[in-house]
Design an enzyme around this catalytic site. Sequence first.
Site, PDB file in Angstrom:
ATOM      1  N   ARG A 189      61.208   5.863  -5.027  1.00 49.70           N
ATOM      2  CA  ARG A 189      59.936   5.261  -5.438  1.00 49.70           C
ATOM      3  C   ARG A 189      59.474   4.305  -4.345  1.00 49.70           C
ATOM      4  O   ARG A 189      59.859   3.142  -4.336  1.00 49.70           O
ATOM      5  CB  ARG A 189      60.169   4.516  -6.748  1.00 49.70           C
ATOM      6  CG  ARG A 189      58.911   4.331  -7.552  1.00 49.70           C
ATOM      7  CD  ARG A 189      59.236   3.903  -8.945  1.00 49.70           C
ATOM      8  NE  ARG A 189      60.332   2.927  -8.972  1.00 49.70           N
ATOM      9  CZ  ARG A 189      60.717   2.281 -10.055  1.00 49.70           C
ATOM     10  NH1 ARG A 189      60.132   2.489 -11.189  1.00 49.70           N
ATOM     11  NH2 ARG A 189      61.714   1.420 -10.009  1.00 49.70           N
ATOM     12  N   ASP A 214      58.382   8.747  -8.613  1.00 47.11           N
ATOM     13  CA  ASP A 214      58.844   7.867  -9.677  1.00 47.11           C
ATOM     14  C   ASP A 214      59.300   8.803 -10.793  1.00 47.11           C
ATOM     15  O   ASP A 214      58.480   9.522 -11.375  1.00 47.11           O
ATOM     16  CB  ASP A 214      57.671   6.983 -10.132  1.00 47.11           C
ATOM     17  CG  ASP A 214      58.082   6.079 -11.290  1.00 47.11           C
ATOM     18  OD1 ASP A 214      59.110   6.365 -11.921  1.00 47.11           O
ATOM     19  OD2 ASP A 214      57.358   5.095 -11.537  1.00 47.11           O
ATOM     20  N   VAL A 215      60.602   8.809 -11.051  1.00 46.37           N
ATOM     21  CA  VAL A 215      61.115   9.843 -11.958  1.00 46.37           C
ATOM     22  C   VAL A 215      60.627   9.664 -13.394  1.00 46.37           C
ATOM     23  O   VAL A 215      60.809  10.539 -14.230  1.00 46.37           O
ATOM     24  CB  VAL A 215      62.665   9.931 -11.934  1.00 46.37           C
ATOM     25  CG1 VAL A 215      63.164  10.387 -10.584  1.00 46.37           C
ATOM     26  CG2 VAL A 215      63.313   8.644 -12.373  1.00 46.37           C
ATOM     27  N   LYS A 220      79.406  10.573 -11.391  1.00 51.50           N
ATOM     28  CA  LYS A 220      79.957   9.830 -12.503  1.00 51.50           C
ATOM     29  C   LYS A 220      79.330   8.426 -12.532  1.00 51.50           C
ATOM     30  O   LYS A 220      78.855   8.007 -11.472  1.00 51.50           O
ATOM     31  CB  LYS A 220      81.471   9.761 -12.407  1.00 51.50           C
ATOM     32  CG  LYS A 220      82.000   8.694 -11.427  1.00 51.50           C
ATOM     33  CD  LYS A 220      83.459   8.518 -11.559  1.00 51.50           C
ATOM     34  CE  LYS A 220      83.908   7.140 -11.859  1.00 51.50           C
ATOM     35  NZ  LYS A 220      83.626   6.076 -10.912  1.00 51.50           N
ATOM     36  N   HIS A 270      84.757  12.389  -6.963  1.00 52.63           N
ATOM     37  CA  HIS A 270      84.968  12.528  -5.512  1.00 52.63           C
ATOM     38  C   HIS A 270      86.439  12.706  -5.151  1.00 52.63           C
ATOM     39  O   HIS A 270      86.771  13.197  -4.084  1.00 52.63           O
ATOM     40  CB  HIS A 270      84.316  11.377  -4.732  1.00 52.63           C
ATOM     41  CG  HIS A 270      85.044  10.081  -4.767  1.00 52.63           C
ATOM     42  ND1 HIS A 270      84.937   9.186  -5.792  1.00 52.63           N
ATOM     43  CD2 HIS A 270      85.910   9.509  -3.888  1.00 52.63           C
ATOM     44  CE1 HIS A 270      85.698   8.134  -5.540  1.00 52.63           C
ATOM     45  NE2 HIS A 270      86.295   8.301  -4.390  1.00 52.63           N
ATOM     46  N   ASP A 322      86.160   3.468 -15.435  1.00 53.23           N
ATOM     47  CA  ASP A 322      85.759   3.635 -14.033  1.00 53.23           C
ATOM     48  C   ASP A 322      86.759   4.493 -13.255  1.00 53.23           C
ATOM     49  O   ASP A 322      86.367   5.237 -12.357  1.00 53.23           O
ATOM     50  CB  ASP A 322      85.648   2.236 -13.388  1.00 53.23           C
ATOM     51  CG  ASP A 322      85.108   2.290 -11.967  1.00 53.23           C
ATOM     52  OD1 ASP A 322      84.106   2.994 -11.750  1.00 53.23           O
ATOM     53  OD2 ASP A 322      85.687   1.627 -11.079  1.00 53.23           O
ATOM     54  N   HIS A 363      89.264   9.827 -12.239  1.00 61.91           N
ATOM     55  CA  HIS A 363      90.153  10.103 -11.109  1.00 61.91           C
ATOM     56  C   HIS A 363      91.626  10.291 -11.528  1.00 61.91           C
ATOM     57  O   HIS A 363      92.270  11.242 -11.112  1.00 61.91           O
ATOM     58  CB  HIS A 363      90.072   8.980 -10.071  1.00 61.91           C
ATOM     59  CG  HIS A 363      88.670   8.651  -9.632  1.00 61.91           C
ATOM     60  ND1 HIS A 363      87.697   9.608  -9.466  1.00 61.91           N
ATOM     61  CD2 HIS A 363      88.073   7.471  -9.320  1.00 61.91           C
ATOM     62  CE1 HIS A 363      86.567   9.035  -9.065  1.00 61.91           C
ATOM     63  NE2 HIS A 363      86.765   7.736  -8.974  1.00 61.91           N
ATOM     64  N   LYS A 382      95.999  -1.266  -0.750  1.00 57.81           N
ATOM     65  CA  LYS A 382      95.221  -0.093  -1.164  1.00 57.81           C
ATOM     66  C   LYS A 382      96.042   1.153  -0.849  1.00 57.81           C
ATOM     67  O   LYS A 382      96.364   1.416   0.315  1.00 57.81           O
ATOM     68  CB  LYS A 382      93.883  -0.017  -0.424  1.00 57.81           C
ATOM     69  CG  LYS A 382      93.145   1.285  -0.737  1.00 57.81           C
ATOM     70  CD  LYS A 382      91.714   1.290  -0.300  1.00 57.81           C
ATOM     71  CE  LYS A 382      91.048   2.653  -0.495  1.00 57.81           C
ATOM     72  NZ  LYS A 382      90.967   3.108  -1.870  1.00 57.81           N
TER      73      LYS A 382
END
Length: 491
Positions: A49, A91-92, A146, A176, A233, A238, A343
């Site tokens: 937009r 603009d959806v 997601k 992913h 999440d 995952h 990580k």
Amino acid sequence: MSIEINQACDLVIFGAKGDLTKRKLLPALYKLEKSKKIHKYTRIIASGRADWSTQDYIKIVKTAIKNFLNEEIDDFIWKKLSSRIYFCNVDVYKLLHFFRLKEILDQKKNITIYYCAVPPNTLNSIFIGLGNANLNSISSRIVLEKPLGTCLKTSKIINNQISKYFLESQIFRIDHYLGKESILNLLALRFANSFFFHNWNNTAIDHIQITVSEEVGIEGRWNYFDTMGQMKDMVQNHLLQILTILAMDQPKDITAENIRHEKVKILRALNPIDIKNINKKTVRGQYCSGLIKGVKVPSYLEEYGANKTSATETFVAIKASLNNKKWSGVPFYLRTGKRLAHKYSEIVVFFKKMPTNLFQNSNKELLQNKLVIRLEPHSNIKFEFLNKTLGLEEEYKLEHSQLKSSNFYEKNSKNSIDAYERLLFESMRGIQSLFVCRDEVEEAWKWIDPIIDAWKNSQNNTPQLYMSGTWGPKDADLLLLRDNRYWYKFN
Ligand code: BG6
């Protein structure tokens, strides 16, 4: 032999001004361009937009993606990529704007891919807009990110909405993790190696651990994260995807249909966790401040925009199990959290102990064999076993040894593909095996919803605090200690 894309398409990105497009999609398209994996006549229609020209858009995103490409932008490749880009002001929420899109789309091209890099509450307007402008022909595809809903009910709503305009064979739902090289390698490990194939069941395996540990916090996404928590999440998608790939039976072939069929069977076999067993089977935590790589980080409740009374979990550990012949009696311990010590993602398969100890005079206990599959970073596979020590001893002395597929990925890193690169590529090829089907999403929610309800309704309904930079709340260790087990140490 490398795979070629044999059909040109128009790739429409809804949310082209957004973070995901700049962080992941454009860098992935750049890399695909570099490796000549995009058809000569494929175009990218960036829709957002704004009253921007194509040139404005190209200038803006070039600066933005510089930060997310881990290499210098090569002018020749960028020129090629940017010559495919057209910006379209859509603009959806305005049906008429989809006709603007229609004017740009090349009706002669058979394939149009709509990539929805937008928040979930915008999805339905996109489906309706595309349908209303007749942009949903049978050869079009739609890619969804997601989260698809926040529970079974809301995910069904989205799935029902989209199914009015697109068939399941046109819908590409992204997780992913399914595009990651090391996750794909699990299929090769399990189904190309007879040693693992024959020892992948409750006769040989004692238990399996899956850890996905993150150092990052919520990265400025309070509004999103606080309504989700680590369970929705990370676990709903995952971690459960990793579990299904580890536990599924060999599919008839590697088509989407047969892989999905086996994965759904696993999700359906998950034993329910509810108010009766919630405390024995789950642990949740929330991070307080602490040190990550020597730098002080704020607590969850001190994050930007935080509601100071939030009881949202940033850490989850679960003892899951399956009700089927192959896996009955084998716990799958899942653990994931933000602001943890390192990580990394890892699967550890603990094989059963030896039934007897032939060497007990010199070795009180025979350590279990373990297969350690490091998914990220520096993916590798390690098998731990016992060896006789060298030398002239009266008794057999045993020592711990390892076989390691050490630097397989490092050696081949120039061929390694980023998850979004692979998933975009697969969506352009129209291959769905690395995408999640409706049944998978809904079966996952069926298992997750009762756990979240039980947390809300249990007497102790707040997460345990843990210090940032540690391995989560103490109860996560107790979850295993109660079974006489321990989390495999990060090394
Ligand atoms: C996303 C989550 O799906 O995955 C994020 O929304 C999380 O919260 C991310 O940080 C982790 O992905 P990766 O590839 O870095 O393990």
